[in-house]
Design a protein around this motif. Structure first.
Motif, PDB file in Angstrom:
ATOM      1  N   ASP A   1      50.295  55.441  42.140  1.00 33.14           N
ATOM      2  CA  ASP A   1      49.806  55.050  43.476  1.00 33.14           C
ATOM      3  C   ASP A   1      48.429  54.388  43.397  1.00 33.14           C
ATOM      4  N   LYS A   2      47.607  54.825  42.424  1.00 33.82           N
ATOM      5  CA  LYS A   2      46.263  54.237  42.296  1.00 33.82           C
ATOM      6  C   LYS A   2      46.373  52.776  41.878  1.00 33.82           C
ATOM      7  N   ARG A   3      47.291  52.518  40.930  1.00 34.29           N
ATOM      8  CA  ARG A   3      47.477  51.138  40.450  1.00 34.29           C
ATOM      9  C   ARG A   3      48.007  50.264  41.583  1.00 34.29           C
ATOM     10  N   TRP A   4      48.907  50.790  42.393  1.00 30.72           N
ATOM     11  CA  TRP A   4      49.454  50.016  43.510  1.00 30.72           C
ATOM     12  C   TRP A   4      48.339  49.646  44.497  1.00 30.72           C
ATOM     13  N   ARG A   5      47.446  50.612  44.774  1.00 31.33           N
ATOM     14  CA  ARG A   5      46.360  50.318  45.738  1.00 31.33           C
ATOM     15  C   ARG A   5      45.397  49.282  45.169  1.00 31.33           C
ATOM     16  N   ARG A   6      45.171  49.350  43.824  1.00 29.21           N
ATOM     17  CA  ARG A   6      44.293  48.334  43.217  1.00 29.21           C
ATOM     18  C   ARG A   6      44.901  46.940  43.367  1.00 29.21           C
ATOM     19  N   LEU A   7      46.235  46.853  43.271  1.00 33.13           N
ATOM     20  CA  LEU A   7      46.904  45.553  43.430  1.00 33.13           C
ATOM     21  C   LEU A   7      46.709  45.005  44.835  1.00 33.13           C
ATOM     22  N   VAL A   8      46.757  45.887  45.829  1.00 35.14           N
ATOM     23  CA  VAL A   8      46.516  45.455  47.216  1.00 35.14           C
ATOM     24  C   VAL A   8      45.116  44.841  47.304  1.00 35.14           C
ATOM     25  N   THR A   9      44.164  45.550  46.730  1.00 29.17           N
ATOM     26  CA  THR A   9      42.775  45.107  46.776  1.00 29.17           C
ATOM     27  C   THR A   9      42.629  43.737  46.120  1.00 29.17           C
ATOM     28  N   LYS A  10      43.247  43.596  44.921  1.00 32.96           N
ATOM     29  CA  LYS A  10      43.164  42.317  44.190  1.00 32.96           C
ATOM     30  C   LYS A  10      43.723  41.182  45.033  1.00 32.96           C
ATOM     31  N   SER A  11      44.841  41.454  45.716  1.00 35.04           N
ATOM     32  CA  SER A  11      45.506  40.394  46.475  1.00 35.04           C
ATOM     33  C   SER A  11      44.660  39.919  47.655  1.00 35.04           C
ATOM     34  N   LEU A  12      43.649  40.708  48.034  1.00 35.24           N
ATOM     35  CA  LEU A  12      42.826  40.332  49.193  1.00 35.24           C
ATOM     36  C   LEU A  12      41.423  39.883  48.788  1.00 35.24           C
ATOM     37  N   GLN A  13      41.173  39.858  47.481  1.00 31.84           N
ATOM     38  CA  GLN A  13      39.815  39.563  47.020  1.00 31.84           C
ATOM     39  C   GLN A  13      39.327  38.197  47.533  1.00 31.84           C
ATOM     40  N   GLU A  14      40.228  37.216  47.520  1.00 33.23           N
ATOM     41  CA  GLU A  14      39.808  35.865  47.924  1.00 33.23           C
ATOM     42  C   GLU A  14      39.403  35.827  49.401  1.00 33.23           C
ATOM     43  N   VAL A  15      40.256  36.388  50.252  1.00 33.40           N
ATOM     44  CA  VAL A  15      39.975  36.314  51.692  1.00 33.40           C
ATOM     45  C   VAL A  15      38.761  37.185  52.066  1.00 33.40           C
ATOM     46  N   LEU A  16      38.435  38.156  51.197  1.00 36.03           N
ATOM     47  CA  LEU A  16      37.299  39.039  51.493  1.00 36.03           C
ATOM     48  C   LEU A  16      36.045  38.657  50.688  1.00 36.03           C
ATOM     49  N   SER A  17      36.088  37.467  50.062  1.00 39.25           N
ATOM     50  CA  SER A  17      34.956  37.104  49.196  1.00 39.25           C
ATOM     51  C   SER A  17      33.755  36.584  49.984  1.00 39.25           C
ATOM     52  N   ALA A  18      34.002  36.088  51.211  1.00 41.72           N
ATOM     53  CA  ALA A  18      32.896  35.512  51.989  1.00 41.72           C
ATOM     54  C   ALA A  18      31.931  36.607  52.450  1.00 41.72           C
TER      55      ALA A  18
END
Ligand SMILES: C[S@@+](CC[C@H](N)C(=O)[O-])C[C@H]1O[C@@H](n2cnc3c(N)ncnc32)[C@H](O)[C@@H]1O
Length: 251
Positions: A38-55
């Motif tokens: 479950d921890k790895r799955w949540r990290r993947l969610v985070t990675k997938s949003l890194q671009e939109v949350l970079s600003a």
């Protein structure tokens, strides 16, 4: 339709009571029963949003945040302002305690995913992990995620799904429906909560159906990734700049 509304609130009340009853053992069981996957799955969610949350100054909302693991991962890995919301106070209390221990300033707000206490178009990203399945209306939940998302914002839905390889599916089904309720019941003291888990997953739309529902709710660029052979799936979508959703009221 008063009869329908009465059923909906009864469903919400039962779900909230169930999570209140297991809040203190929830994290332990999550990690134990999934072997920390479950921890790895949540990290993947985070990675997938890194671009939109970079600003600078970007904001994300984690809906049905429970004990806050995804909200904490988002805060740590993206640096964005994160808000967590859930309608179960004991789960939020665990989340707030963990945030304080991690010196993380995440507001955890009590709220119903079907009537989020946030203004239209207020977040750059919205997430929901293992929460959508629990709502009395998946469509209603998707509409709310869409409403609070800014145009061009990204949604991420992490949820249990259908394993895609037949032999593995049978093996996993045995574990999920026979073994997991026993272990979960023994450790949490609530067998019902861990019987509810496979039952609610079996009623939830599969990967393709959920993608179709997200498009129906107005999301564009909908795609999904099977995780661990499809035990779970991560669905992503974008709220278009030009609104195509006629079911949501935004001004
Ligand atoms: C399986 S837990 C997931 C928690 C967390 N997102 C995670 O990844 O561990 C489901 C959560 O959804 C919350 N929930 C269910 N229905 C809800 C609703 N209508 N509004 C807000 N939260 C809800 C429950 O209280 C519970 O904390």
């Amino acid at each position: 339709m008063p009869e329908k509304n009465a059923n909906l609130s009864d469903h919400a009340r039962r779900v909230r009571e169930m999570f209140a009853g297991i809040a203190n053992r929830y994290d332990l069981l999550n990690h134990l029963l999934s072997g920390n996957t479950d921890k790895r799955w949540r990290r993947l969610v985070t990675k997938s949003l890194q671009e939109v949350l970079s600003a600078e100054g970007s904001r994300a909302l984690d809906v049905a945040c429970g004990t806050g693991d995804l909200a904490l991962a988002l805060a740590k890995l993206t640096g964005a302002h994160i808000v967590g919301t859930d309608f179960c106070r004991p789960m939020l209390e665990v989340a707030a305690h963990k945030a304080a221990t991690n010196v993380s300033e995440i507001p955890f707000v009590e709220g119903d995913a079907l009537a989020l206490p946030f203004a239209d178009e207020s977040f750059d990203a919205v997430t929901i992990a293992f929460g959508l399945r629990n709502l009395s209306s998946v469509e209603g939940g998707l509409k709310e995620l869409w409403r609070v998302l800014k145009p061009a914002g990204r949604v991420a839905v992490l949820e249990f799904s259908r394993p895609v390889v037949p032999g593995f599916r049978a093996l996993f089904q045995f574990y999920f429906t026979r073994v997991l309720p026993e272990i979960g019941g023994m450790i949490s003291g609530s067998r019902g909560a861990y019987q509810y888990l496979p039952d609610s997953v079996s009623r939830f739309p599969d990967q393709k159906q959920l993608a179709a529902m997200m498009r129906e709710a107005g999301f564009a660029e909908v795609e999904y990734k099977n995780l661990t052979g499809g035990i779970a799936a991560l669905h992503l979508g974008t709220r278009p700049r030009q609104s195509l959703n006629f079911g949501c009221t935004t001004t």
